[in-house]
Design an enzyme around this catalytic site. Structure first.
Site, PDB file in Angstrom:
ATOM      1  N   MET A  30      -2.582 -13.061 -48.060  1.00  0.00           N
ATOM      2  CA  MET A  30      -2.036 -14.194 -47.289  1.00  0.00           C
ATOM      3  C   MET A  30      -2.951 -15.412 -47.462  1.00  0.00           C
ATOM      4  SD  MET A  30      -0.120 -12.659 -44.012  1.00  0.00           S
ATOM      5  CE  MET A  30      -1.516 -12.334 -42.979  1.00  0.00           C
ATOM      6  N   LEU A  33      -8.815 -17.008 -48.963  1.00  0.00           N
ATOM      7  CA  LEU A  33      -9.467 -15.909 -49.684  1.00  0.00           C
ATOM      8  C   LEU A  33     -10.971 -15.874 -49.440  1.00  0.00           C
ATOM      9  CD1 LEU A  33      -7.583 -16.036 -53.121  1.00  0.00           C
ATOM     10  CD2 LEU A  33      -6.990 -14.776 -51.039  1.00  0.00           C
ATOM     11  N   HIS A  34     -11.505 -14.655 -49.515  1.00  0.00           N
ATOM     12  CA  HIS A  34     -12.945 -14.418 -49.382  1.00  0.00           C
ATOM     13  C   HIS A  34     -13.332 -13.326 -50.380  1.00  0.00           C
ATOM     14  CE1 HIS A  34     -11.555 -10.932 -47.167  1.00  0.00           C
ATOM     15  NE2 HIS A  34     -10.959 -11.727 -46.290  1.00  0.00           N
ATOM     16  N   HIS A  37     -11.116 -10.193 -50.772  1.00  0.00           N
ATOM     17  CA  HIS A  37      -9.940 -10.328 -51.646  1.00  0.00           C
ATOM     18  C   HIS A  37     -10.369 -10.284 -53.122  1.00  0.00           C
ATOM     19  CE1 HIS A  37      -8.438 -12.707 -48.003  1.00  0.00           C
ATOM     20  NE2 HIS A  37      -7.515 -11.777 -48.136  1.00  0.00           N
ATOM     21  N   SER A 187     -12.918 -11.325 -43.246  1.00  0.00           N
ATOM     22  CA  SER A 187     -11.521 -11.503 -42.843  1.00  0.00           C
ATOM     23  C   SER A 187     -11.209 -12.990 -42.844  1.00  0.00           C
ATOM     24  CB  SER A 187     -11.326 -10.944 -41.431  1.00  0.00           C
ATOM     25  OG  SER A 187     -10.103 -11.408 -40.902  1.00  0.00           O
ATOM     26  N   SER A 188      -9.986 -13.325 -43.246  1.00  0.00           N
ATOM     27  CA  SER A 188      -9.579 -14.736 -43.213  1.00  0.00           C
ATOM     28  C   SER A 188      -9.679 -15.269 -41.793  1.00  0.00           C
ATOM     29  CB  SER A 188      -8.138 -14.872 -43.696  1.00  0.00           C
ATOM     30  OG  SER A 188      -7.998 -14.265 -44.951  1.00  0.00           O
ATOM     31  N   ARG A 189      -9.418 -14.408 -40.817  1.00  0.00           N
ATOM     32  CA  ARG A 189      -9.435 -14.855 -39.421  1.00  0.00           C
ATOM     33  C   ARG A 189     -10.850 -15.198 -38.943  1.00  0.00           C
ATOM     34  NH1 ARG A 189      -5.100 -11.219 -39.443  1.00  0.00           N
ATOM     35  NH2 ARG A 189      -3.188 -12.046 -38.528  1.00  0.00           N
TER      36      ARG A 189
END
Ligand code: AMP
Length: 290
Positions: A30, A33-34, A37, A187-189
């Site tokens: 989604m 990215l980090h 991913h 996490s993107s969050r």
């Protein structure tokens, strides 16, 4: 890297690669990215001849509309990261490309107990949304290999079930969790956390690590009754630890790693899973206890 936005273009392009004898690896995301991913892209590149990544913030999998509205979007940086990692194709569809008939009245999948356990119980409808988008993506890409992170442990189980239901031969590879230096799962969050919240969130990793340590501490000689007592003690301790770090806990569980059901008497093979809110941001993580 080639950027495609239409399913038809993607299918045509991948058809050519398949004819040329390339195997296809697929990493659905989604965005925002980090390194977690990118680790999936790296594994795909080692396994398959041709790597496709998709970025699509799927509206049907957000049970909380605020979470959807606030989902981080960093598309330019994402493109740079994917280029650098050597991704072959980025598939970047619009919502109407994934859901040409709209997002209501979509097909429902029989996910059995996965839909009422843990994430299923706390995020009603979430896994149906995951299946809806994954079916569309999987049928468009027809990958030989699919790479997904074990951070979303239950999601891997759901997608495995979906592959069975739709009868695709794509091989799912659950991949290890990539963590920040202090242990917090990437996490993107995490981008939505303040500095102070970010520091406190490491308690999730620490709680899991404490459960793992406790699980190893000679409980196996003490007999079956003590094991259920130990599970209660460890999960209760983890819950208190998380709450002491301002996390609002959805669940702390020690479960069977194959079914996510409670452990059978005397079962050593186990996974610990946590879901908790730091402020408005919901974070999940897990750790094998075996
Ligand atoms: P998302 O963009 O959050 O939907 O995640 C896309 C994929 O990346 C999923 O298969 C996730 O499980 C995986 N992923 C997310 N965070 C991590 C992480 N820290 N380590 C490994 N994989 C991850």
């Amino acid at each position: 890297m080639i950027l495609l936005k239409k399913v038809e273009d993607l299918s045509r392009w991948l058809g050519k690669q398949r004819l040329a004898g390339e195997s296809i690896g697929f990493v659905p995301t989604m965005g925002a990215l980090h390194e977690g991913h990118i680790s999936l892209i790296d594994i795909s590149k080692k396994t398959a001849g041709f790597t496709v990544c998709s970025i699509f913030v799927n509206p049907t999998q957000f049970n909380d509309p605020k979470d959807f509205q606030k989902y981080p979007i960093t598309i330019e940086k994402d493109i740079q990261m994917l280029e650098k990692a050597g991704t072959d194709v980025l598939f970047l569809p619009e919502v109407n490309e994934i859901y040409p008939q709209g997002i209501s009245g979509l097909e429902k999948y029989d996910l059995g107990r996965l839909e009422s356990l843990l994430e299923g119980a706390f995020r009603p409808g979430h896994f149906q949304g995951v299946c809806q988008v994954m079916r569309r993506l999987l049928e468009a890409v027809r990958a030989d290999h699919l790479f997904m992170g074990q951070k979303d442990y239950q999601q891997c189980m759901v997608v495995r079930r979906l592959l069975e239901i739709i009868g695709l031969p794509t091989l799912l590879h659950p991949c290890p969790i990539v963590r920040e230096a202090d242990g917090l799962a990437m996490s993107s969050r995490n981008l939505r956390l303040s500095d102070e919240q970010r520091k406190k969130s490491v308690a999730i990793y620490q709680a899991l690590a404490r459960m793992k340590e406790g699980w190893g501490e000679g409980i196996w000689d003490e007999g079956v009754a003590d094991i259920s007592g130990k599970i209660e003690e460890l999960t209760w301790e983890a819950l208190s630890f998380l709450e002491a770090h301002d996390l609002r806990v959805d669940y702390v569980a020690i479960a069977d790693p194959v079914t996510l059901e409670p452990l059978a008497p005397g079962q050593r093979d186990a996974i610990a899973l946590v879901a908790a809110f730091m402020g408005e941001v919901r974070l999940i993580d897990n750790m094998s206890l075996s």
